[in-house]
Design a protein around this motif. Structure first.
Motif, PDB file in Angstrom:
ATOM      1  N   UNK A 167       0.786  -1.233   0.137  1.00  0.00           N
ATOM      2  CA  UNK A 167      -0.024   0.039  -0.062  1.00  0.00           C
ATOM      3  C   UNK A 167       0.930   1.189   0.004  1.00  0.00           C
ATOM      4  N   UNK A 168       0.508   2.262  -0.834  1.00  0.00           N
ATOM      5  CA  UNK A 168       1.296   3.336  -0.807  1.00  0.00           C
ATOM      6  C   UNK A 168       0.890   4.367   0.332  1.00  0.00           C
ATOM      7  N   UNK A 169       1.896   4.840   0.791  1.00  0.00           N
ATOM      8  CA  UNK A 169       1.670   5.927   1.921  1.00  0.00           C
ATOM      9  C   UNK A 169       1.303   7.237   1.409  1.00  0.00           C
ATOM     10  N   UNK A 170       0.651   8.073   2.432  1.00  0.00           N
ATOM     11  CA  UNK A 170       0.416   9.475   2.181  1.00  0.00           C
ATOM     12  C   UNK A 170       1.034  10.472   3.299  1.00  0.00           C
ATOM     13  N   UNK A 171       1.172  11.657   2.977  1.00  0.00           N
ATOM     14  CA  UNK A 171       1.805  12.503   4.012  1.00  0.00           C
ATOM     15  C   UNK A 171       0.712  13.281   4.700  1.00  0.00           C
ATOM     16  N   UNK A 172       0.912  13.843   5.800  1.00  0.00           N
ATOM     17  CA  UNK A 172       0.120  14.810   6.276  1.00  0.00           C
ATOM     18  C   UNK A 172       0.641  16.120   6.472  1.00  0.00           C
ATOM     19  N   UNK A 173      -0.001  17.071   6.107  1.00  0.00           N
ATOM     20  CA  UNK A 173       0.572  18.222   5.861  1.00  0.00           C
ATOM     21  C   UNK A 173       1.504  18.817   7.202  1.00  0.00           C
ATOM     22  N   UNK A 174       2.725  19.382   6.731  1.00  0.00           N
ATOM     23  CA  UNK A 174       3.491  19.731   7.891  1.00  0.00           C
ATOM     24  C   UNK A 174       2.983  20.990   8.261  1.00  0.00           C
ATOM     25  N   UNK A 175       3.224  21.413   9.685  1.00  0.00           N
ATOM     26  CA  UNK A 175       2.584  22.385  10.427  1.00  0.00           C
ATOM     27  C   UNK A 175       3.828  23.299  11.071  1.00  0.00           C
ATOM     28  N   UNK A 176       3.463  24.644  11.139  1.00  0.00           N
ATOM     29  CA  UNK A 176       4.647  25.454  11.698  1.00  0.00           C
ATOM     30  C   UNK A 176       4.155  25.790  13.102  1.00  0.00           C
ATOM     31  N   UNK A 177       5.777  25.584  13.831  1.00  0.00           N
ATOM     32  CA  UNK A 177       5.358  25.793  15.284  1.00  0.00           C
ATOM     33  C   UNK A 177       6.469  26.785  15.698  1.00  0.00           C
ATOM     34  N   UNK A 178       6.347  27.393  16.973  1.00  0.00           N
ATOM     35  CA  UNK A 178       7.358  28.290  17.374  1.00  0.00           C
ATOM     36  C   UNK A 178       8.335  27.106  17.695  1.00  0.00           C
ATOM     37  N   UNK A 179       9.620  27.952  17.475  1.00  0.00           N
ATOM     38  CA  UNK A 179      10.811  27.286  17.755  1.00  0.00           C
ATOM     39  C   UNK A 179      10.980  26.705  19.104  1.00  0.00           C
ATOM     40  N   UNK A 180      10.415  27.287  20.305  1.00  0.00           N
ATOM     41  CA  UNK A 180      10.391  26.905  21.774  1.00  0.00           C
ATOM     42  C   UNK A 180       9.573  25.739  21.718  1.00  0.00           C
ATOM     43  N   UNK A 181       8.242  25.744  21.234  1.00  0.00           N
ATOM     44  CA  UNK A 181       7.381  24.514  21.282  1.00  0.00           C
ATOM     45  C   UNK A 181       8.278  23.104  20.522  1.00  0.00           C
ATOM     46  N   UNK A 182       8.918  23.441  19.505  1.00  0.00           N
ATOM     47  CA  UNK A 182       9.671  22.383  18.912  1.00  0.00           C
ATOM     48  C   UNK A 182      10.689  21.735  19.656  1.00  0.00           C
TER      49      UNK A 182
END
Length: 93
Positions: free
Chosen positions: A1-16
């Motif tokens: 089965x081929x995989x799909x991606x979930x859209x990337x999300x932007x977060x504050x650097x501190x949260x990452x």
């Protein structure tokens, strides 16, 4: 089965940095995000099923009659609460 991606999300650097700080040994950020998304999807499915069962039960009770009026239930609970408060106040004398 081929995989799909979930859209990337932007977060504050501190949260990452915070998220990376709770990763388990050998766990990637992608694995963590996938796990979080899966858990949220399951939680929402369970909530929807719970609501559906509740609405179905309410409709069935209305259809066949019966059940206990909310006022009766509340009155009984208030009586129990009052009795418990009396008992508690007698023990603290």
């Amino acid at each position: 089965m081929k995989t799909a991606t979930i859209p990337p999300i932007r977060v504050a650097p501190e949260f990452r940095i915070e998220v990376e700080g709770v990763l388990e040994q050998g766990e990637s950020l992608s694995q963590f995000v996938e796990s979080a998304v899966r858990q949220t999807v399951l939680k929402r499915k369970h909530q929807a099923e719970f609501l559906h069962r509740g609405i179905t039960a309410i409709e069935e009770t209305k259809r066949v009659g019966g059940g206990i009026a909310a006022e009766v239930v509340v009155a009984k609970l208030e009586a129990k609460l009052a009795a418990a408060r009396r008992t508690q106040s007698q023990h603290h004398r």
